[in-house]
Write an enzyme that holds these catalytic residues in place. Sequence first.
Site, PDB file in Angstrom:
ATOM      1  N   CYS A  83       0.836  -1.199   0.000  1.00  0.00           N
ATOM      2  CA  CYS A  83       0.000   0.000   0.000  1.00  0.00           C
ATOM      3  C   CYS A  83       0.875   1.255   0.000  1.00  0.00           C
ATOM      4  O   CYS A  83       1.528   1.533  -0.998  1.00  0.00           O
ATOM      5  CB  CYS A  83      -0.984  -0.069   1.174  1.00  0.00           C
ATOM      6  SG  CYS A  83      -2.368   1.037   0.950  1.00  0.00           S
ATOM      7  N   HIS A 175      -3.126  -5.084   1.629  1.00  0.00           N
ATOM      8  CA  HIS A 175      -2.438  -5.415   2.889  1.00  0.00           C
ATOM      9  C   HIS A 175      -2.437  -6.924   3.119  1.00  0.00           C
ATOM     10  O   HIS A 175      -3.307  -7.436   3.817  1.00  0.00           O
ATOM     11  CB  HIS A 175      -3.161  -4.741   4.062  1.00  0.00           C
ATOM     12  CG  HIS A 175      -2.999  -3.267   4.105  1.00  0.00           C
ATOM     13  ND1 HIS A 175      -2.034  -2.634   4.856  1.00  0.00           N
ATOM     14  CD2 HIS A 175      -3.655  -2.277   3.452  1.00  0.00           C
ATOM     15  CE1 HIS A 175      -2.107  -1.331   4.678  1.00  0.00           C
ATOM     16  NE2 HIS A 175      -3.089  -1.091   3.830  1.00  0.00           N
ATOM     17  N   GLU A 177      -0.663  -8.539   5.060  1.00  0.00           N
ATOM     18  CA  GLU A 177      -0.359  -8.847   6.473  1.00  0.00           C
ATOM     19  C   GLU A 177      -1.619  -8.890   7.323  1.00  0.00           C
ATOM     20  O   GLU A 177      -1.572  -9.295   8.478  1.00  0.00           O
ATOM     21  CB  GLU A 177       0.654  -7.825   7.027  1.00  0.00           C
ATOM     22  CG  GLU A 177       0.103  -6.443   7.391  1.00  0.00           C
ATOM     23  CD  GLU A 177      -0.183  -5.538   6.182  1.00  0.00           C
ATOM     24  OE1 GLU A 177      -0.068  -5.995   5.030  1.00  0.00           O
ATOM     25  OE2 GLU A 177      -0.557  -4.373   6.418  1.00  0.00           O
TER      26      GLU A 177
END
Length: 197
Positions: A83, A175, A177
């Site tokens: 991002c 994202h 994660e």
Amino acid sequence: MESHRTVIGVLDLQGAVREHIAVLERLGVDVRRVRLPQELEELDGLIIPGGESTTVGKLMERYGLDVAIQRRAGEGMAVFGTCMGMIVMAQRIEGSDQQRLGLMDICVRRNAFGRQVDSFEADIDIPSLGEDPVPAVFIRAPIVLDAGPDVSVLGEWDGMPVAVRQERFLGAAFHPELTDDTRIHNLFVQMASEDRR
Ligand code: GLN
């Protein structure tokens, strides 16, 4: 010969640092938080998390991290931006002269999905990671408007590139994660372990 455990740093100026560290620990790599230029020296790879790209651009310059990251990247350190991280890796940011690292031959548009769609989740096909789509969380996400000939598009959303790779540099508009799917981080760890210098 003693085998070297892959060392991955996470830039710790702002954003989803802890989540990246948790994924990397699951993958068994040696993880370091990076706030100072000298902390880049031993890294095989660096992750630049999400956050706010103008703020992080300024902070990187203030601490001398921008030139240090560019130098280490030139020496072969792999870099993965998610991002905001992908925004600061771009050579071109539409309508903005904000600070950047300029590592990837891409042009990005910030906040590309507008105010109405602040954040959303989607399944992205990334054929190089297998048949199952990759779950992706987009938060005020950028898109890649154009990419140079050395950039491969790994995945698209609605016809727009959202995951790109150029040699040892990886960028994702979303994202990874924030989900349980570790395939993209795993790809990055492999990239960082290849032909280590
Ligand atoms: N909108 C942010 C920017 O342009 C990026 C958002 C994010 O990293 N989640 O800097």
